[in-house]
Scaffold this motif. Structure first.
Motif, PDB file in Angstrom:
ATOM      1  N   VAL A  87     -14.288   3.379 -36.675  1.00  0.00           N
ATOM      2  CA  VAL A  87     -14.763   3.508 -38.036  1.00  0.00           C
ATOM      3  C   VAL A  87     -14.961   5.284 -38.221  1.00  0.00           C
ATOM      4  CG1 VAL A  87     -16.772   3.467 -39.869  1.00  0.00           C
ATOM      5  CG2 VAL A  87     -15.915   1.290 -38.175  1.00  0.00           C
ATOM      6  N   GLN A  88     -15.444   5.707 -37.298  1.00  0.00           N
ATOM      7  CA  GLN A  88     -15.683   7.097 -37.571  1.00  0.00           C
ATOM      8  C   GLN A  88     -14.325   7.929 -37.819  1.00  0.00           C
ATOM      9  OE1 GLN A  88     -17.710   9.306 -34.211  1.00  0.00           O
ATOM     10  NE2 GLN A  88     -18.931  10.482 -35.758  1.00  0.00           N
ATOM     11  N   VAL A  89     -13.378   7.769 -37.084  1.00  0.00           N
ATOM     12  CA  VAL A  89     -11.940   8.213 -36.983  1.00  0.00           C
ATOM     13  C   VAL A  89     -11.529   7.856 -38.500  1.00  0.00           C
ATOM     14  CG1 VAL A  89      -9.575   8.113 -36.233  1.00  0.00           C
ATOM     15  CG2 VAL A  89     -11.553   8.276 -34.439  1.00  0.00           C
ATOM     16  N   LEU A  90     -11.629   6.891 -38.852  1.00  0.00           N
ATOM     17  CA  LEU A  90     -10.903   6.556 -40.257  1.00  0.00           C
ATOM     18  C   LEU A  90     -11.743   7.563 -41.115  1.00  0.00           C
ATOM     19  CD1 LEU A  90      -9.381   4.584 -42.054  1.00  0.00           C
ATOM     20  CD2 LEU A  90     -11.299   3.058 -41.954  1.00  0.00           C
ATOM     21  N   ARG A  91     -12.896   7.494 -41.227  1.00  0.00           N
ATOM     22  CA  ARG A  91     -13.773   8.461 -42.074  1.00  0.00           C
ATOM     23  C   ARG A  91     -13.259   9.883 -42.070  1.00  0.00           C
ATOM     24  NH1 ARG A  91     -19.858   5.764 -41.249  1.00  0.00           N
ATOM     25  NH2 ARG A  91     -19.240   3.761 -42.861  1.00  0.00           N
ATOM     26  N   ILE A  92     -12.966  10.469 -40.742  1.00  0.00           N
ATOM     27  CA  ILE A  92     -12.434  11.722 -40.869  1.00  0.00           C
ATOM     28  C   ILE A  92     -11.357  12.085 -41.346  1.00  0.00           C
ATOM     29  CG2 ILE A  92     -11.930  13.513 -38.926  1.00  0.00           C
ATOM     30  CD1 ILE A  92     -14.227  12.318 -37.320  1.00  0.00           C
ATOM     31  N   ILE A  93     -10.439  10.871 -40.963  1.00  0.00           N
ATOM     32  CA  ILE A  93      -8.812  10.862 -41.535  1.00  0.00           C
ATOM     33  C   ILE A  93      -8.987  10.919 -43.097  1.00  0.00           C
ATOM     34  CG2 ILE A  93      -6.852   9.497 -41.962  1.00  0.00           C
ATOM     35  CD1 ILE A  93      -7.080   8.958 -38.869  1.00  0.00           C
ATOM     36  N   ASP A  94     -10.017  10.080 -43.600  1.00  0.00           N
ATOM     37  CA  ASP A  94      -9.890  10.343 -45.038  1.00  0.00           C
ATOM     38  C   ASP A  94     -10.342  11.652 -45.641  1.00  0.00           C
ATOM     39  OD1 ASP A  94     -10.073   8.792 -47.701  1.00  0.00           O
ATOM     40  OD2 ASP A  94     -12.265   9.035 -47.569  1.00  0.00           O
ATOM     41  N   ARG A  95     -11.434  12.152 -45.108  1.00  0.00           N
ATOM     42  CA  ARG A  95     -12.051  13.487 -45.514  1.00  0.00           C
ATOM     43  C   ARG A  95     -10.956  14.349 -45.311  1.00  0.00           C
ATOM     44  NH1 ARG A  95     -17.092  16.495 -42.267  1.00  0.00           N
ATOM     45  NH2 ARG A  95     -17.072  18.472 -43.629  1.00  0.00           N
ATOM     46  N   LEU A  96     -10.164  14.428 -44.191  1.00  0.00           N
ATOM     47  CA  LEU A  96      -9.436  15.633 -43.891  1.00  0.00           C
ATOM     48  C   LEU A  96      -7.805  15.269 -44.251  1.00  0.00           C
ATOM     49  CD1 LEU A  96     -10.270  16.584 -40.243  1.00  0.00           C
ATOM     50  CD2 LEU A  96     -11.157  17.386 -42.492  1.00  0.00           C
ATOM     51  N   GLY A  97      -7.878  14.202 -45.419  1.00  0.00           N
ATOM     52  CA  GLY A  97      -6.341  13.800 -45.525  1.00  0.00           C
ATOM     53  C   GLY A  97      -5.578  14.978 -45.911  1.00  0.00           C
ATOM     54  N   PHE A  98      -5.757  16.005 -46.761  1.00  0.00           N
ATOM     55  CA  PHE A  98      -4.571  16.839 -47.100  1.00  0.00           C
ATOM     56  C   PHE A  98      -4.235  17.829 -45.843  1.00  0.00           C
ATOM     57  CE2 PHE A  98      -4.468  21.828 -47.999  1.00  0.00           C
ATOM     58  CZ  PHE A  98      -3.303  21.384 -48.706  1.00  0.00           C
ATOM     59  N   LEU A  99      -4.885  17.533 -44.563  1.00  0.00           N
ATOM     60  CA  LEU A  99      -4.643  18.304 -43.470  1.00  0.00           C
ATOM     61  C   LEU A  99      -3.704  17.281 -42.516  1.00  0.00           C
ATOM     62  CD1 LEU A  99      -7.427  20.352 -42.487  1.00  0.00           C
ATOM     63  CD2 LEU A  99      -5.788  21.197 -44.058  1.00  0.00           C
ATOM     64  N   ILE A 100      -3.612  16.122 -42.990  1.00  0.00           N
ATOM     65  CA  ILE A 100      -2.826  14.992 -42.231  1.00  0.00           C
ATOM     66  C   ILE A 100      -1.370  14.872 -42.646  1.00  0.00           C
ATOM     67  CG2 ILE A 100      -3.052  12.510 -41.444  1.00  0.00           C
ATOM     68  CD1 ILE A 100      -5.263  14.194 -40.336  1.00  0.00           C
ATOM     69  N   THR A 101      -0.579  14.729 -41.758  1.00  0.00           N
ATOM     70  CA  THR A 101       0.968  14.335 -42.113  1.00  0.00           C
ATOM     71  C   THR A 101       1.176  13.012 -41.556  1.00  0.00           C
ATOM     72  OG1 THR A 101       1.953  15.417 -40.251  1.00  0.00           O
ATOM     73  CG2 THR A 101       1.557  16.919 -41.873  1.00  0.00           C
ATOM     74  N   ARG A 102       1.934  12.488 -42.342  1.00  0.00           N
ATOM     75  CA  ARG A 102       2.559  11.154 -41.734  1.00  0.00           C
ATOM     76  C   ARG A 102       3.994  11.202 -41.617  1.00  0.00           C
ATOM     77  NH1 ARG A 102      -1.753  12.143 -44.872  1.00  0.00           N
ATOM     78  NH2 ARG A 102      -3.142  10.357 -45.304  1.00  0.00           N
ATOM     79  N   SER A 103       4.320  10.718 -40.412  1.00  0.00           N
ATOM     80  CA  SER A 103       5.771  10.613 -39.941  1.00  0.00           C
ATOM     81  C   SER A 103       6.378   9.268 -39.606  1.00  0.00           C
ATOM     82  CB  SER A 103       5.972  11.249 -38.718  1.00  0.00           C
ATOM     83  OG  SER A 103       5.586  12.591 -38.579  1.00  0.00           O
ATOM     84  N   VAL A 104       7.500   9.068 -40.184  1.00  0.00           N
ATOM     85  CA  VAL A 104       8.097   7.562 -40.033  1.00  0.00           C
ATOM     86  C   VAL A 104       9.162   7.644 -38.863  1.00  0.00           C
ATOM     87  CG1 VAL A 104       9.603   5.968 -40.916  1.00  0.00           C
ATOM     88  CG2 VAL A 104       7.988   7.207 -42.511  1.00  0.00           C
ATOM     89  N   LEU A 105       8.778   6.926 -37.728  1.00  0.00           N
ATOM     90  CA  LEU A 105       9.588   6.975 -36.653  1.00  0.00           C
ATOM     91  C   LEU A 105      10.730   5.858 -36.603  1.00  0.00           C
ATOM     92  CD1 LEU A 105       6.659   7.152 -34.313  1.00  0.00           C
ATOM     93  CD2 LEU A 105       7.809   9.025 -35.440  1.00  0.00           C
ATOM     94  N   ALA A 106      11.750   5.900 -35.982  1.00  0.00           N
ATOM     95  CA  ALA A 106      12.881   5.214 -35.542  1.00  0.00           C
ATOM     96  C   ALA A 106      13.353   5.240 -34.073  1.00  0.00           C
ATOM     97  CB  ALA A 106      13.907   5.059 -36.503  1.00  0.00           C
ATOM     98  N   GLY A 107      12.730   4.159 -33.199  1.00  0.00           N
ATOM     99  CA  GLY A 107      13.086   4.523 -31.673  1.00  0.00           C
ATOM    100  C   GLY A 107      12.487   5.734 -31.216  1.00  0.00           C
ATOM    101  N   GLY A 108      11.275   5.955 -31.666  1.00  0.00           N
ATOM    102  CA  GLY A 108      10.825   7.151 -30.887  1.00  0.00           C
ATOM    103  C   GLY A 108      11.000   8.587 -31.516  1.00  0.00           C
TER     104      GLY A 108
END
Length: 524
Positions: A87-108
């Protein structure tokens, strides 16, 4: 209880409207973010913001440190975390969303990395049926950015780094209408294609349509607001205003200490010059109508009198609108580490990057030709005497009026771009257009006060102007055009005309009638 699916949703990796597949997305901090331990918490430092996250448990601290490494899937990110820590990690990710990138992977391997370009940016992947028609948004574009090949759009506050040849191939194929089922390959299985498309569609880069009567239909085509935006207009709007990009912006002097600023005044062309008339202030004050009379009586005039404007009138017009009144600077203590000038119209940063060139067809006392105006010497210098070039400039001005008029005098405004971009990042071109507009209004008011015929134009040919004026297109190019001439007798009597049948009064329109009657009496 918080699950890895909850974290996937928080970071935009669980598609809406469908059951989630095995997760092939990963998260990490964007480049430039550093994480260091600080007491019982961590400090997250970035070029955009800094956060201190205190009172963290061991599991939460470990998860935040994992975000500072290579992209990690949610299951790996939360490894060893208790339900409360998740829960705490989830809240931190929500707070720092601008600094988080999302990667889409395929076979690693990482296909794309999606990063926010606005602090308020957020998206959720959307379901993409295998047979649905797909295409790239008409506002999306690819370019090189900081050593990466990226996909961007003024419609969305996100940037997609295309990290793998397979993802680049998918984006290229989306230039035409395709289906997800058509995009699978030996390098990219159908499941990975679908997940990639769900992220691209959710972030606003891909249009997902539907079939109707054998024809593909897209919601964007039926959006009359989007239909009326041109690609370049929306891109220019989004990048010259803050809010949905993360590029350097504003008066930050990006080249100070590395490139010398352009001079405050352009060196006039060599050769003989024509001295222009300099009006006396007392004479101007005695002859001029009141400001409100000029404001209310101003109108665009696209016809000219039998007798042309005189070179004396032209000299007064240029003196009152564009002369250099004084030079000063540099003033580094006032954030102005460059020389500046004072002129009759306002200008951001006192840069005064605009130059004036006059294409003369008809002006008593002045030969036909194309001239540069020297605002310090208050002189004209011939820069092009070729009749065909002069005719080409006048013809384009006539086209801009719908063929109604050929100007007696065409004033071409050019911008010495680097004079502005040395100080302003990301907004220099927008600022120079604002300056052109300010100068338009100044010219309208002075011409109206003098009893001349003014008309600003909405378009021009920058390549033609560069060739005729002998300019380097990238250093100095046209950004505005203004027609000027003598006022015809019919316009002097315009205050007596009857309004058209579809004319509807709103707020004191009689002010204009009164002002024009006053101007008519003064001109008479």
């Amino acid at each position: 209880m918080t699950t890895t699916e909850d974290v996937s949703a928080a970071v935009g990796s669980a598609p809406t409207g469908d059951q989630p597949r095995p997760d092939e997305s990963a998260v990490t901090f964007r480049e430039g973010v550093r994480v260091t331990s600080e007491g019982d918490g961590v400090r997250v430092q970035s070029p955009w913001a800094a956060f201190v996250l205190g009172r963290l448990t061991d599991g939460t601290r470990a998860a935040i440190h994992r975000l500072a490494g290579e992209p990690v899937p949610p299951a790996v990110l939360l490894a060893g975390c208790t339900p409360a820590e998740r829960v705490q990690v989830l809240r931190i990710i929500d707070r720092l969303g601008f600094l988080i990138t999302r990667s889409v992977l395929a076979g690693g391997r990482a296909l794309v990395r999606i990063e926010a370009t606005s602090r308020a940016a957020a998206y959720r992947p959307v379901s993409v049926p295998a047979e649905a028609p797909l295409r790239l948004s008409k506002f999306a574009f690819c370019r090189s950015h900081s050593g990466a090949f990226v996909l961007e759009s003024p419609l969305t506050p996100h940037r997609v780094l295309l990290l793998d040849p397979a993802s680049r191939a998918v984006v290229g194929a989306l230039g035409d209408r395709v289906r997800a089922a058509d995009l699978a390959s030996a390098d990219l299985p159908a499941e990975s294609v679908t997940e990639l498309l769900e992220h691209l569609a959710g972030a606003g880069f891909v249009d997902v349509g539907e079939w109707a009567g054998g024809q593909a239909r897209f919601g964007a085509d039926e959006d009359e607001v989007l239909e009326q935006w041109d690609f370049h207009d929306l891109l220019f709007h989004s990048r010259s205003r803050a809010g949905r990009h993360d590029e350097p912006f504003g008066g930050i002097f990006p080249y100070e200490g590395r490139i010398e600023p352009r001079p405050a005044v352009k060196q006039p062309p060599a050769g003989p010059f024509i001295e222009l008339y300099r009006p006396a202030l007392d004479d101007v004050l005695a002859a001029d109508p009141a400001l409100t009379t000029v404001l209310e009586g101003r109108t665009s005039v696209r016809q000219y009198g039998e007798q042309p404007m005189t070179v004396r009138q032209l000299g007064e017009f240029l003196y009152r609108t564009a002369r250099v009144r004084s030079e000063y600077g540099p003033r580094p203590d006032q954030k102005m580490p460059y020389e500046a000038t004072s002129r009759p119209y306002p200008c951001g940063g006192a840069a005064y990057e605009l130059e004036l060139y006059l294409t003369v067809r008809r002006c008593e006392g002045l030969a036909e030709g194309v001239y540069h105006y020297d605002p310090v010497g208050h002189q004209l210098r011939l820069v092009n005497g070729n009749a065909e070039d002069r005719s080409a400039m006048l013809y384009l001005a006539s086209v801009a009026t719908g063929g109604i008029a050929v100007p007696d005098v065409l004033v071409t405004m050019t911008s010495r771009f680097q004079r502005l971009s040395w100080k302003y990042r990301g907004i220099a071109y927008a600022v120079t257009l604002k300056h052109a507009g300010v100068l338009y209004q100044t010219m309208y008011l002075v011409a109206t006060a003098m009893g001349l015929a003014p008309c600003g134009l909405g378009s021009g040919d920058a390549d033609l102007a560069a060739r005729v004026l002998g300019l380097d297109y990238l250093r100095e190019s046209s950004v505005g055009e203004f027609m000027l001439g003598s006022l015809p007798a019919a316009e002097r009597a315009a205050s007596a005309t009857v309004p058209p049948a579809d004319w509807r009064a709103a707020n004191d329109p009689q002010w204009t009638d009164t002002a024009r009657a006053l101007l008519h009496r003064l001109d008479g």
